[in-house]
Design a protein around this motif. Structure first.
Motif, short mmCIF file in Angstrom:
data_model
loop_
_atom_site.label_atom_id
_atom_site.label_comp_id
_atom_site.label_asym_id
_atom_site.label_seq_id
_atom_site.Cartn_x
_atom_site.Cartn_y
_atom_site.Cartn_z
N GLN A 14 0.66 -1.11 -0.09
CA GLN A 14 -0.03 0.15 0.03
C GLN A 14 0.95 1.21 0.09
O GLN A 14 0.40 2.31 -0.82
N GLU A 15 1.90 1.26 0.78
CA GLU A 15 2.81 2.32 0.72
C GLU A 15 3.44 2.53 -0.80
O GLU A 15 3.82 3.75 -1.17
N ALA A 16 3.75 1.53 -1.21
CA ALA A 16 4.46 1.53 -2.54
C ALA A 16 3.39 2.10 -3.69
O ALA A 16 3.68 2.97 -4.40
N VAL A 17 2.44 1.94 -3.47
CA VAL A 17 1.19 2.23 -4.36
C VAL A 17 0.83 3.50 -4.05
O VAL A 17 0.62 4.66 -5.00
N ALA A 18 0.98 3.94 -2.84
CA ALA A 18 0.78 5.63 -2.55
C ALA A 18 1.88 6.35 -2.98
O ALA A 18 1.74 7.57 -3.30
N ARG A 19 3.13 5.99 -3.06
CA ARG A 19 4.31 6.56 -3.45
C ARG A 19 4.04 6.83 -4.96
O ARG A 19 4.31 7.86 -5.57
N VAL A 20 3.49 5.90 -5.78
CA VAL A 20 3.37 6.10 -6.96
C VAL A 20 2.25 7.10 -7.52
O VAL A 20 2.60 8.08 -8.35
N ILE A 21 1.12 7.07 -6.49
CA ILE A 21 0.25 8.18 -6.84
C ILE A 21 0.70 9.67 -6.49
O ILE A 21 0.53 10.46 -7.15
N VAL A 22 1.44 9.52 -5.35
CA VAL A 22 2.06 11.11 -4.92
C VAL A 22 3.10 11.53 -6.12
O VAL A 22 2.92 12.66 -6.47
N ALA A 23 3.92 10.40 -6.60
CA ALA A 23 4.86 10.80 -7.77
C ALA A 23 3.96 11.24 -8.90
O ALA A 23 4.41 12.37 -9.42
N LEU A 24 3.08 10.77 -9.05
CA LEU A 24 2.16 11.06 -10.44
C LEU A 24 1.58 12.60 -10.05
O LEU A 24 1.66 13.29 -11.16
N ALA A 25 0.98 12.51 -8.92
CA ALA A 25 0.41 14.01 -8.68
C ALA A 25 1.24 15.08 -8.59
O ALA A 25 1.16 16.31 -9.36
#
Length: 92
Positions: free
Chosen positions: A56-67
């Motif tokens: 979940q943390e890895a997915v959150a990092r992807v989302i934050v980076a995309l934003a």
């Protein structure tokens, strides 16, 4: 007219390069996630809570980076609009 055309081309190139960077980042993060789930050292059928949290943390990092990268592209386009208005009186 030539200045405006060069400016517009430069703007389009900058936005395209930024979008390419975002795509590469997303692809790399997806590969990491695939490794975490499907790799040789991947997880078993049922994820334990610690590994699920890591996923979940890895997915959150992807989302934050995309934003963050999407915001960078928006800033580039806003700067482009301002520059275009200044060059040859462009009002678009």
């Amino acid at each position: 007219m030539l200045k405006r055309e060069r400016l517009i081309k430069a703007i389009m190139m900058a936005a395209a390069l930024e979008e390419e960077a975002v795509s590469a980042l997303i692809a790399a993060e997806i590969r990491k996630l695939e490794y975490m789930v499907d790799g040789d050292d991947g997880w078993e059928e049922e994820l334990d809570p610690v590994r699920l949290d890591a996923l979940q943390e890895a997915v959150a990092r992807v989302i934050v980076a995309l934003a963050q990268h999407q915001a960078m592209i928006c800033r580039t386009l806003e700067i482009s609009r301002r520059l275009a208005r200044e060059v040859n009186g462009y009002e678009g």
